[in-house]
Design a protein around this motif. Structure first.
Motif, short mmCIF file in Angstrom:
data_model
loop_
_atom_site.label_atom_id
_atom_site.label_comp_id
_atom_site.label_asym_id
_atom_site.label_seq_id
_atom_site.Cartn_x
_atom_site.Cartn_y
_atom_site.Cartn_z
N MET A 1 -43.19 -8.93 4.02
CA MET A 1 -42.43 -8.91 5.06
C MET A 1 -41.50 -7.76 4.96
SD MET A 1 -39.89 -12.04 6.24
CE MET A 1 -38.71 -11.74 7.41
N ARG A 2 -41.25 -6.86 5.95
CA ARG A 2 -40.36 -6.10 6.15
C ARG A 2 -39.01 -6.43 7.00
NH1 ARG A 2 -40.41 -0.18 6.01
NH2 ARG A 2 -38.63 0.53 7.52
N MET A 3 -37.90 -6.54 6.27
CA MET A 3 -36.78 -7.15 6.70
C MET A 3 -35.84 -6.11 7.42
SD MET A 3 -35.91 -9.91 3.94
CE MET A 3 -34.55 -10.87 4.93
N SER A 4 -35.11 -6.46 8.26
CA SER A 4 -34.22 -5.36 9.02
C SER A 4 -32.63 -5.29 8.75
CB SER A 4 -34.36 -5.53 10.57
OG SER A 4 -34.06 -6.70 11.10
N LYS A 5 -31.87 -4.75 9.22
CA LYS A 5 -30.36 -4.77 9.17
C LYS A 5 -29.98 -6.08 9.64
CE LYS A 5 -25.94 -2.58 10.37
NZ LYS A 5 -25.66 -3.75 10.67
N GLN A 6 -30.46 -6.50 10.66
CA GLN A 6 -30.14 -7.95 11.30
C GLN A 6 -30.34 -9.07 10.11
OE1 GLN A 6 -32.02 -5.60 13.24
NE2 GLN A 6 -30.43 -5.11 14.30
N HIS A 7 -31.51 -8.95 9.55
CA HIS A 7 -31.87 -9.81 8.29
C HIS A 7 -30.82 -9.96 7.23
CE1 HIS A 7 -36.08 -9.65 10.41
NE2 HIS A 7 -35.74 -10.97 10.25
N PHE A 8 -30.71 -8.73 6.80
CA PHE A 8 -29.77 -8.40 5.59
C PHE A 8 -28.17 -8.78 6.17
CE2 PHE A 8 -32.65 -4.60 4.79
CZ PHE A 8 -33.34 -5.38 3.97
N ASP A 9 -27.98 -8.71 7.47
CA ASP A 9 -26.66 -9.05 7.69
C ASP A 9 -26.41 -10.57 7.99
OD1 ASP A 9 -25.58 -6.59 8.19
OD2 ASP A 9 -26.02 -6.36 10.20
N PHE A 10 -27.52 -11.04 8.32
CA PHE A 10 -27.46 -12.58 8.44
C PHE A 10 -27.36 -13.25 6.92
CE2 PHE A 10 -29.74 -16.64 8.09
CZ PHE A 10 -28.91 -17.41 9.05
N ILE A 11 -28.18 -12.91 6.01
CA ILE A 11 -28.15 -13.28 4.83
C ILE A 11 -26.86 -13.03 3.84
CG2 ILE A 11 -29.38 -13.03 2.46
CD1 ILE A 11 -31.90 -12.21 3.93
N ALA A 12 -26.32 -12.08 4.14
CA ALA A 12 -25.01 -11.69 3.66
C ALA A 12 -23.99 -12.82 4.15
CB ALA A 12 -24.45 -10.28 3.90
N GLU A 13 -23.76 -12.62 5.34
CA GLU A 13 -22.92 -13.68 6.17
C GLU A 13 -23.06 -15.18 6.10
OE1 GLU A 13 -19.92 -12.82 7.43
OE2 GLU A 13 -20.54 -10.74 7.05
N LYS A 14 -24.42 -15.63 5.71
CA LYS A 14 -24.73 -16.98 5.79
C LYS A 14 -25.03 -17.55 4.51
CE LYS A 14 -23.79 -17.47 10.13
NZ LYS A 14 -22.66 -18.12 10.88
N VAL A 15 -25.64 -16.93 3.68
CA VAL A 15 -26.47 -17.09 2.44
C VAL A 15 -25.24 -16.61 1.31
CG1 VAL A 15 -28.14 -17.00 0.57
CG2 VAL A 15 -28.60 -17.04 3.24
N GLY A 16 -24.67 -15.72 1.47
CA GLY A 16 -23.79 -15.00 0.44
C GLY A 16 -22.70 -16.15 0.09
N PRO A 17 -22.06 -17.04 1.08
CA PRO A 17 -21.05 -17.74 0.53
C PRO A 17 -21.61 -19.05 -0.22
CG PRO A 17 -20.72 -17.36 2.84
CD PRO A 17 -21.96 -16.65 2.33
N LEU A 18 -23.03 -19.09 -0.23
CA LEU A 18 -23.68 -20.37 -0.66
C LEU A 18 -23.87 -20.30 -2.36
CD1 LEU A 18 -25.98 -21.58 2.21
CD2 LEU A 18 -23.56 -22.26 1.72
N VAL A 19 -23.90 -18.91 -2.86
CA VAL A 19 -24.37 -18.68 -4.05
C VAL A 19 -23.31 -19.39 -5.27
CG1 VAL A 19 -25.80 -16.79 -3.56
CG2 VAL A 19 -23.47 -16.36 -4.16
#
Length: 71
Positions: A1-19
């Motif tokens: 799967m080729r991910m885009s900047k929008q995917h990376f931004d979403f992961i940083a903002e939404k998943v980042g706080p959960l680690v």
């Protein structure tokens, strides 16, 4: 799967706080880097760390910090 900047931004903002700890974000960045050669690792780690700190600030904040640290 080729991910885009929008995917990376979403992961940083939404998943980042959960680690559990910000150092875990480096493992996530390793995996994301494989999905897109244009992935900006430093930007992702910086943004995800900031999101983690904002979400977890109270968890690690002392209400009344000591005047000095005793070793």
């Amino acid at each position: 799967m080729r991910m885009s900047k929008q995917h990376f931004d979403f992961i940083a903002e939404k998943v980042g706080p959960l680690v559990g700890w910000p150092s875990d974000l480096h493992d996530i960045a390793d995996q994301l880097q494989e999905t897109n050669p244009k992935f900006n690792r430093e930007k992702f780690i910086s943004r995800a760390t900031a999101a983690w700190e904002n979400a977890n600030a109270k968890r690690f904040q002392l209400e009344d910090p000591p005047d000095e640290i005793i070793y």
